[in-house]
Design a protein around this motif. Structure first.
Motif, PDB file in Angstrom:
ATOM      1  N   GLY A 383       6.890  31.394  24.567  1.00 36.34           N
ATOM      2  CA  GLY A 383       8.142  32.089  24.278  1.00 36.34           C
ATOM      3  C   GLY A 383       9.125  32.073  25.428  1.00 36.34           C
ATOM      4  N   ARG A 384       9.098  30.999  26.236  1.00 37.12           N
ATOM      5  CA  ARG A 384      10.023  30.895  27.378  1.00 37.12           C
ATOM      6  C   ARG A 384      10.891  29.646  27.217  1.00 37.12           C
ATOM      7  N   PRO A 385      11.872  29.697  26.320  1.00 34.97           N
ATOM      8  CA  PRO A 385      12.647  28.480  26.048  1.00 34.97           C
ATOM      9  C   PRO A 385      13.453  27.981  27.250  1.00 34.97           C
ATOM     10  N   ARG A 386      13.931  28.892  28.090  1.00 34.28           N
ATOM     11  CA  ARG A 386      14.721  28.439  29.240  1.00 34.28           C
ATOM     12  C   ARG A 386      13.871  27.628  30.213  1.00 34.28           C
ATOM     13  N   GLN A 575       1.306  37.823  23.303  1.00 31.72           N
ATOM     14  CA  GLN A 575       2.589  38.363  22.858  1.00 31.72           C
ATOM     15  C   GLN A 575       2.433  39.276  21.650  1.00 31.72           C
ATOM     16  N   LEU A 576       1.543  38.910  20.744  1.00 32.62           N
ATOM     17  CA  LEU A 576       1.289  39.754  19.577  1.00 32.62           C
ATOM     18  C   LEU A 576       0.671  41.083  20.006  1.00 32.62           C
ATOM     19  N   ALA A 577      -0.262  41.027  20.948  1.00 36.98           N
ATOM     20  CA  ALA A 577      -0.884  42.256  21.446  1.00 36.98           C
ATOM     21  C   ALA A 577       0.148  43.150  22.127  1.00 36.98           C
ATOM     22  N   ILE A 578       1.034  42.562  22.912  1.00 29.66           N
ATOM     23  CA  ILE A 578       2.074  43.338  23.597  1.00 29.66           C
ATOM     24  C   ILE A 578       2.985  44.017  22.579  1.00 29.66           C
TER      25      ILE A 578
END
Length: 936
Positions: A383-386, A575-578
């Protein structure tokens, strides 16, 4: 350390004569000796050793027989027997130089470097013995990393016997250790000139030829050596390796078999056996072969890499990753190991770990285009597109003709919000591969992201009928319909994609948007869960479900249940857990949130700072303060630049009353990140709250004087004064800072302060002056338009917004505001312009405000069915807990319901909005409408 290159010059005729002299022609030992020599000649060293042993038993005082047994034992990798027999040969009068050379080889083979230097001091004569001792001392000193001493010993060896092959080889080894391969090979050539039969010199020459890619020459050199010495295992293994490398596996097999007959546990020959089994995809056999290598496996070249590949094929990912980790630790500059490890980490849904592996490789300047491409994929998965854009851009530089990398760069730029960069990368990808559809679809999606629906449609129209059958093209068709808010056609397109591609994520997201637009949140949530079951970290699905939880009743609990269902299917997705833990926190259940993120799998290192930060927040909510602080510090240890963790630690320190520690922590962070605006602001707020405004102002002035902290530090004094409700003084502070270094930021803040101080005309004058200098400043145009709107100067605001939209056609806020101003004029031509703008604004930024504008304009132009969907969405949008619906939005929804013939529903909607005394511009009109509807 590998066995060093010491060779006793052996003439078969001389050896035979010596043996005959010592034993007599009719001796009983003749037959064993003949068998031993014959076995050596054909490379059967095991048989030769047995016959030499028999000969020794028959005549134990024969020095030549002892020497023969010592030599063959050394060739078989038995240095203990070799040492014992070499000493016996020396004691019985064998040539001192030759016997001493072999004896020293046994020391070196077992790594007894210090003992060699102690037991064999340098002598000056005879020259042959002196050269052998100096050469052996060279290797012992290299083994102890005594490079200067080794160089001196090698020079002495050459000085004592310049025509000695062993002396030249010692000199070559010193050159090789110093990185001078040319000098090393020159020494090998001198050794061959001195003794063309030197096995070690021939072996080294073949190695140099192979390194240069001269495989046929290397094979020829090795062929001569093996003909001369069939039992030379090193030569056979090297030839087998080169044959395998050139695809000649069948020709390699005899050499491997011969090496293993001589040395059944030979590591390199065993490794090559496993390599051939891998090439035949006999994974189980390869695994068993590698296991036989035991402790030797990690020490041998690519063996760990091969083991990782085998374990991966056998579906043993944990063991595969362990082997790859060990390989990378040993050879961190080898891109093959890092890429294999990263691919295993990605397969185990650990993109952060994969990104860390590949980042370390890139930092060592060892990454190739494939590694950077993989790093981009890891960042995308995390999830880090940059960060993905940076990696893909580097990969594209390394592989400029790879259209796939360009397409992935385009996709990453799209995900990072850079629609123009997307178009550029996609266009380049199409130039490299004109027939592909993926880049064409990305061009269309980039146009949609800019709100350019016409351009997106044009790109879609360029797709061939066959290309339009694909998943991406079908999803694009649905998005185009949705961009025009044609809900039914959009649904049909997305459903068609799902029929043909049942696992499609894009179609499910599209249908979820349709369901939301139609006011069906239950269906939307179910579809989002289906997305998360296929892509547990999908940002849109996670974001929409979390936003629903945050909005409170009535949908918070169902959305939370939906997140729990997704988490049950992928409990180790970070990410889902967060997201689920954050949702539990929002629902007042931090203990359940902590349980989600506090698992052994999610506590493993290398998964980023967000997980420990989430744990810290849960601990704090449970008032478990020590654990909260420890977790916050762990997040910062993972990434010292992660601002949310710094802010969390600050709050915990202040709660504990550690004001000095809090300030010191922020000042320490600023020493490494001096220009970080967020850190500067946080420090100022902390000082203001702890020591008062005056102390904070003094600190702001000090920070503003530090050049490395600019430009962010220049606005600090003004920001403090604005927070203290002293806008006039703040304006003066911003103006003073602008005289040091004028910028858009300072100009906008000064204008905002002037406006807050009741001086809108001065603010407008300031902005006008700035726009003369910087006519493309979007922020200045927007703020000036807001001031004009507030003052009722709609014409002036319209002109400014028109300029803004021309310069930033994808600025949704400006599009929405301009559309509202145009529709207020009410002329048919203005309504048509407003309709196109509001449609574009809503697609760019779907939300209550843009839905309200777009829906109202549709209502006013007679498209009430579509208008009702939008206005219902706007009036019932999630809002902060306790906040009442916006009465203006409710009025427009009710008016449209009434116009559509749904009077009873309109009354039901409007009555609660007018029950209180809330003031809004349309109140009088809303009251009049309600009265008319009640009268019937």
């Amino acid at each position: 350390m590998a066995t060093p290159p010491f060779n006793i010059r052996r003439s078969p005729l001389m050896l035979a004569a010596t043996l005959a002299f010592g034993l007599g022609a009719g001796s009983a030992i003749a037959q064993p000796l003949e068998r031993a020599r014959a076995a050596q000649a054909r490379g059967d060293l095991r048989a030769a050793q047995i016959d030499y042993r028999n000969a020794v038993r028959a005549q134990p005082d024969n020095a030549a027989v002892r020497m023969g047994l010592a030599q063959v034992s050394m060739d078989l990798g038995d240095p203990d027997t070799a040492e014992r027999e070499a000493r016996a040969a020396l004691e019985r009068g064998f040539d001192k130089a030759q016997a001493t050379a072999l004896l020293m080889r046994t020391y070196l083979a077992r790594g007894r470097f210090r003992e060699l230097l102690r037991d064999f001091p340098q002598v000056d004569e005879p020259a042959a013995l002196a050269a052998q001792i100096a050469a052996a001392r060279t290797f012992a000193e290299l083994g102890l990393n005594q490079r200067d001493a080794a160089r001196a010993s090698a020079e002495a060896a050459v000085r004592f016997a310049p025509d000695s092959a062993d002396a030249q080889l010692a000199a070559g080894t010193v050159a090789l250790a110093a990185g001078d391969r040319a000098a090393a090979e020159a020494a090998v050539d001198r050794a061959l000139a001195a003794d063309p039969t030197s096995q070690e010199a021939q072996l080294r020459k073949a190695s140099f030829q192979a390194e240069r890619g001269q495989i046929p020459m290397a094979l020829e050199t090795l062929g001569k050596l093996i003909t001369q010495a069939p039992g030379n295992v090193s030569a056979r293994v090297l030839r087998a390796e080169l044959l395998i490398r050139t695809g000649q596996e069948q020709q390699a097999r005899p050499d491997i078999d011969a090496a293993l007959r001589i040395f059944p546990s030979h590591p390199a020959a065993t490794y090559l056996t496993a390599l051939m089994q891998v090439r035949a995809q006999d994974w189980r056999a390869a695994d068993e072969t590698l296991q036989r290598m035991g402790a030797a496996l990690p020490m041998l070249g690519d063996a760990l890499l091969l083991q990782a590949t085998v374990k991966r094929a056998l579906n043993e990912p944990g063991q595969a990753e362990d082997a790859a980790q060990r390989y990378v630790a040993r050879r961190p500059d080898d891109a093959r190991g890092a890429k294999l490890l990263a691919s295993l980490q990605l397969e185990r849904n650990r993109p952060d770990a994969a990104a860390a592996t590949l980042t370390r490789l890139a930092q060592r300047n060892a990454a190739d285009a494939e590694a950077m491409d993989m790093l981009g994929r890891a960042h995308v998965a995390a999830g880090r597109p940059r960060e993905a854009v940076i990696a893909y851009a580097r990969a594209a530089e390394m592989a400029p003709n790879d259209s796939g990398i360009r397409a992935r760069l385009a996709a990453a730029r799209l995900a990072s919000g850079d629609s123009r960069g997307t178009s550029q990368a996609a266009t380049e990808s199409l130039r490299l591969a004109p027939e592909q559809s993926g880049a064409r679809e990305l061009l269309a999606i980039a146009a949609l992201a800019r709100g350019d629906i016409t351009g997106a449609q044009a790109e879609y129209d360029r797709l061939t009928p066959e290309q339009r059958k694909g998943e991406a093209a079908g999803t694009l068709e649905g998005l185009l319909a949705l961009s025009r808010f044609e809900v039914q056609p959009a649904r049909r397109a997305f459903e068609e994609v799902l029929r043909n591609h049942p696992e499609s994520i894009g179609a499910r997201l599209g249908l979820a948007r349709v369901a939301t637009a139609e006011g069906n949140p239950v269906l939307a949530e179910r579809l989002l869960v289906e997305v998360l079951q296929r892509a547990p970290s999908h940002p849109e699905a996670l974001g929409r479900l979390l936003a629903t939880v945050m909005s409170g009743p009535p949908r918070a609990e169902p959305a939370l249940i939906a997140l729990q269902a997704a988490h049950a299917a992928a409990p180790n997705d970070p990410q889902l857990a967060i997201t689920l833990a954050t949702a539990f926190g929002a629902m007042g259940q931090p203990e359940r949130g902590l349980a989600v993120v506090d698992t052994p799998e999610l506590r493993r290192a290398g998964q980023g700072p967000q997980l420990p930060l989430t744990r810290s927040q849960a601990y704090a909510a449970l008032e478990r303060w020590p654990e909260a602080e420890q977790a916050a510090r762990a997040a910062l240890a993972d990434d010292p630049t992660f601002f949310p963790a710094r802010r969390q630690l600050l709050s915990l320190l202040l709660r504990n009353g550690d004001q000095r520690g809090a300030e010191a922590m922020l000042e320490e962070a600023l020493r490494t990140q001096p220009a970080n605006a967020a850190l500067q602001q946080l420090l100022l707020v902390t000082v203001r709250e702890n020591r008062g405004l005056d102390a904070a102002l003094q600190l702001a002035d000090r920070l503003a004087g530090v050049v490395t902290m600019r430009p962010a530090s220049l606005s600090l004094r003004g920001d403090l004064l604005m927070a203290a409700q002293r806008p006039a003084e703040a304006a003066q502070a911003y103006a003073a800072a602008s005289r040091i270094d004028a910028s858009s930021t300072l100009t906008l803040r000064e204008a905002g302060a002037l406006r807050a101080a009741g001086k809108p005309q001065e603010a407008l004058a300031l902005l006008s002056t700035w726009l003369q200098k910087e006519p493309d400043d979007i922020g200045a145009l927007n703020l000036a338009a807001q001031i004009d709107i507030a003052a009722g100067r709609n014409d002036a605001a319209e002109r400014l917004l028109t300029r803004l939209v021309e310069k930033a056609p994808d600025n949704a806020v400006a599009l929405n505001n301009l559309a509202w101003l145009l529709q207020e004029r009410g002329r048919p031509e203005d309504l048509q312009r407003a309709r196109a703008m509001s449609e574009r604004a809503y697609f760019l930024m779907p939300g209550p405000e843009t839905a309200d504008t777009f829906g109202w304009i549709l209502s006013r132009t007679g498209d009430r069915d579509r208008a009702l969907v939008l206005l219902r969405q706007s009036a019932s949008a999630p809002r902060a807990r306790g906040q009442a619906p916006d009465p203006g939005k409710v009025f427009r929804y009710a008016a449209t319901l009434n116009a559509a013939g749904q009077k009873e529903e309109a009354i039901k909607v409007l009555e609660p909005a007018l029950a209180g005394d809330a003031a809004f511009p349309e109140r009088a009109e809303a009251e009049r409408l309600l009265a008319e509807m009640r009268r019937g």
